[in-house]
Enzyme design. Structure first.
Site, mmCIF file in Angstrom:
data_model
loop_
_atom_site.group_PDB
_atom_site.id
_atom_site.type_symbol
_atom_site.label_atom_id
_atom_site.label_comp_id
_atom_site.label_asym_id
_atom_site.label_seq_id
_atom_site.Cartn_x
_atom_site.Cartn_y
_atom_site.Cartn_z
ATOM 1 N N ASN A 1 0.806 -1.231 0.000
ATOM 2 C CA ASN A 1 0.000 0.000 0.000
ATOM 3 C C ASN A 1 0.840 1.283 0.000
ATOM 4 O O ASN A 1 0.387 2.321 -0.491
ATOM 5 C CB ASN A 1 -0.974 -0.015 1.183
ATOM 6 C CG ASN A 1 -2.072 -1.049 0.978
ATOM 7 O OD1 ASN A 1 -2.167 -1.653 -0.097
ATOM 8 N ND2 ASN A 1 -2.901 -1.266 1.987
ATOM 9 N N ASP B 1 -13.169 4.763 13.834
ATOM 10 C CA ASP B 1 -12.937 4.551 15.267
ATOM 11 C C ASP B 1 -13.952 5.345 16.103
ATOM 12 O O ASP B 1 -14.390 4.903 17.170
ATOM 13 C CB ASP B 1 -11.508 4.976 15.643
ATOM 14 C CG ASP B 1 -10.466 4.200 14.854
ATOM 15 O OD1 ASP B 1 -10.654 2.982 14.685
ATOM 16 O OD2 ASP B 1 -9.495 4.818 14.387
ATOM 17 N N HIS C 1 -4.475 4.954 14.030
ATOM 18 C CA HIS C 1 -5.528 4.025 13.616
ATOM 19 C C HIS C 1 -4.958 2.618 13.490
ATOM 20 O O HIS C 1 -4.747 2.113 12.400
ATOM 21 C CB HIS C 1 -6.163 4.471 12.286
ATOM 22 C CG HIS C 1 -7.152 3.461 11.775
ATOM 23 N ND1 HIS C 1 -8.376 3.240 12.375
ATOM 24 C CD2 HIS C 1 -7.088 2.574 10.753
ATOM 25 C CE1 HIS C 1 -9.021 2.285 11.745
ATOM 26 N NE2 HIS C 1 -8.257 1.852 10.755
HETATM 27 P P1 NAD Z 1 -10.487 -3.760 -1.814
HETATM 28 O O1 NAD Z 1 -9.411 -4.710 -2.212
HETATM 29 O O2 NAD Z 1 -11.877 -4.251 -1.795
HETATM 30 O O3 NAD Z 1 -10.443 -2.466 -2.732
HETATM 31 C C1 NAD Z 1 -9.267 -1.763 -2.983
HETATM 32 C C2 NAD Z 1 -9.334 -1.226 -4.381
HETATM 33 O O4 NAD Z 1 -8.143 -0.488 -4.636
HETATM 34 C C3 NAD Z 1 -9.413 -2.328 -5.472
HETATM 35 O O5 NAD Z 1 -10.520 -2.101 -6.317
HETATM 36 C C4 NAD Z 1 -8.094 -2.188 -6.224
HETATM 37 O O6 NAD Z 1 -8.200 -2.496 -7.609
HETATM 38 C C5 NAD Z 1 -7.800 -0.705 -5.987
HETATM 39 N N1 NAD Z 1 -6.423 -0.328 -6.255
HETATM 40 C C6 NAD Z 1 -5.290 -1.033 -6.065
HETATM 41 N N2 NAD Z 1 -4.224 -0.326 -6.482
HETATM 42 C C7 NAD Z 1 -4.692 0.866 -6.927
HETATM 43 C C8 NAD Z 1 -4.096 2.026 -7.472
HETATM 44 N N3 NAD Z 1 -2.774 2.105 -7.647
HETATM 45 N N4 NAD Z 1 -4.892 3.044 -7.814
HETATM 46 C C9 NAD Z 1 -6.226 2.984 -7.640
HETATM 47 N N5 NAD Z 1 -6.855 1.911 -7.138
HETATM 48 C C10 NAD Z 1 -6.097 0.868 -6.785
HETATM 49 O O7 NAD Z 1 -10.082 -3.212 -0.367
HETATM 50 P P2 NAD Z 1 -11.011 -2.382 0.660
HETATM 51 O O8 NAD Z 1 -11.674 -3.330 1.568
HETATM 52 O O9 NAD Z 1 -11.823 -1.405 -0.090
HETATM 53 O O10 NAD Z 1 -9.889 -1.623 1.522
HETATM 54 C C11 NAD Z 1 -9.066 -0.649 0.945
HETATM 55 C C12 NAD Z 1 -8.059 -0.130 1.954
HETATM 56 O O11 NAD Z 1 -8.726 0.576 3.014
HETATM 57 C C13 NAD Z 1 -7.247 -1.222 2.652
HETATM 58 O O12 NAD Z 1 -5.903 -0.822 2.754
HETATM 59 C C14 NAD Z 1 -7.865 -1.309 4.037
HETATM 60 O O13 NAD Z 1 -6.994 -1.809 5.002
HETATM 61 C C15 NAD Z 1 -8.226 0.139 4.273
HETATM 62 N N6 NAD Z 1 -9.225 0.400 5.320
HETATM 63 C C16 NAD Z 1 -9.052 1.499 6.099
HETATM 64 C C17 NAD Z 1 -9.970 1.821 7.083
HETATM 65 C C18 NAD Z 1 -9.778 3.031 7.948
HETATM 66 O O14 NAD Z 1 -10.460 3.151 8.962
HETATM 67 N N7 NAD Z 1 -8.936 3.978 7.585
HETATM 68 C C19 NAD Z 1 -11.096 1.001 7.263
HETATM 69 C C20 NAD Z 1 -11.253 -0.103 6.456
HETATM 70 C C21 NAD Z 1 -10.293 -0.414 5.475
HETATM 71 C C1 LMR Z 2 -10.673 -1.145 10.366
HETATM 72 O O1 LMR Z 2 -10.402 -0.566 11.417
HETATM 73 O O2 LMR Z 2 -11.719 -1.793 10.214
HETATM 74 C C2 LMR Z 2 -9.741 -1.012 9.196
HETATM 75 O O3 LMR Z 2 -8.561 -0.373 9.561
HETATM 76 C C3 LMR Z 2 -9.504 -2.290 8.470
HETATM 77 C C4 LMR Z 2 -8.708 -3.294 9.248
HETATM 78 O O4 LMR Z 2 -7.717 -3.788 8.710
HETATM 79 O O5 LMR Z 2 -9.084 -3.619 10.368
#
Ligand code: NAD
Ligand code: LMR
Length: 333
Positions: A98, A154, A183
């Protein structure tokens, strides 16, 4: 008000799709550009382009300068691009993949949307935000008032879990609990003592509650059993974040949120080291938002002895994650 443009990078994913749906419903948004590396993003865009809202929805991949077109003119960019966790993984395990995705998207933002507000969702947020900041700094366009790590989930979880502990799950929207720090696991510090309205939760109940907020993400990862992490609750939280920012910056409705920001270049950021007893460059804190983005970092406020203990446990991990993100951001440019 003039309608603005929002871009969602990673819009074809588990978070990206519902977040795009919610974004397209914001009445201040005239255009939503959906960017992803998978071609199915065109289908998501076609689907959402039939909503009878104000927004025009367009999809882009890397083909035909897609990133350039998706980002050009964007006022707000939200980044849920990247891989999610599987059971047994930490958020830090996602860094290798990432961090590069975040660096590349930050480069695109610097080139095509240097004034945009940026909300980083991709994990590990504690490190990916420093990657963004270092990349934007190197490109000479960093504005600390406009770059946020999105920690809203959160806060959402805290309201719900507190209400559940009190036996009033339907009253979750009434509880506002600041969450500070970062986070990830122990770096998530819910400040239950500052709950509005006040709540009286102590002893084992408090320990269990705080642990559930800190590791709420794991609950979803386990339940999805290999199919990813929180997506729908994150889209909901991401939309809350985006709506607050859009209203504050573009619709003259200032608000206070908490998000993970770069403190040294923000008004009030310096005072946080006195509040927490350590000089940290990144921290999730309460922020007064206004026309320029972050107008002021607000004080942490009084912490209970229990919360001071949580803070001490959080700082070493937070520090290490920041160092890792800054190092990657500086070295890869
Ligand atoms: P996912 O795999 O369902 O979707 C991610 C998308 O990103 C995919 O469609 C993929 O093709 C795309 N992608 C990959 N490389 C890319 C690029 N260079 N440019 C544009 N798009 C690209 O994953 P998700 O469940 O949607 O989670 C995405 C991210 O969010 C993860 O890293 C996850 O850990 C994070 N997340 C963060 C929080 C938070 O509270 N901040 C909460 C949940 C998930
Ligand atoms: C969350 O808090 O749900 C996200 O950061 C996704 C994870 O990896 O737990």
């Amino acid at each position: 008000m003039v309608l603005i443009k929002a871009a969602i990078c990673g819009a074809g994913g588990g978070i990206g799709q519902p977040l795009s749906l919610l974004t397209a419903q914001n009445p201040h948004i005239g255009e939503v550009s959906l960017f992803d590396v998978v071609p199915s993003v065109h289908g998501v865009a076609a689907d959402l382009s039939h909503l009878d809202g104000t927004a025009v929805v367009k999809g882009y991949t890397k083909e035909n300068d897609g990133l350039k077109h998706a980002l050009t003119g964007a006022n707000v960019v939200i980044i849920p691009a990247g891989v999610p966790r599987k059971p047994g993984m930490t958020r830090d395990d996602l860094f290798k993949i990432n961090a590069s995705i975040c660096r590349d998207l930050a480069t695109g933002i610097a080139d095509y949307a240097p004034d945009a507000i940026v909300g980083v969702v991709s994990n590990p947020v504690n490190s990916t935000v420093p990657v963004f900041v270092e990349t934007l700094k190197a490109k000479g366009v960093f504005n600390a008032r406009k770059v946020f790590g999105v920690t809203t989930l959160d806060i959402v979880r805290s309201s719900k879990f507190v209400a559940e502990v009190l036996g009033k799950p339907n009253e979750a929207p009434q509880y506002t609990i600041p969450v500070i720090g970062g986070h990830s696991g122990k770096t998530i510090i819910p400040v239950i003592s500052q709950s509005q309205p006040k709540v009286d939760i102590s002893g084992d109940k408090l320990n269990t509650l705080v642990n559930r907020i800190q590791f709420g993400g794991d609950e979803v990862v386990k339940a999805k059993d290999g199919a990813g992490s929180a997506t729908l609750s994150m889209a909901y939280a991401g939309s809350k974040f985006l709506n607050a920012v859009v209203s504050s910056v573009y619709a003259d409705k200032p608000s206070v949120i908490q998000a993970y920001v770069y403190l040294p270049e923000l008004p009030g950021g310096d005072a946080i080291k006195n509040d927490i007893g350590k000089d940290v460059s990144y921290f999730s804190v309460s922020l007064q938002l206004g026309k320029s983005g972050v107008e002021k970092v607000l004080p942490v406020g009084p912490l209970s002895d229990y919360e001071k203990g949580l803070l001490q446990e959080a700082l070493p991990e937070l520090d290490a994650s920041i160092v890792k993100g800054v190092g990657f951001g500086k070295s890869s440019l």
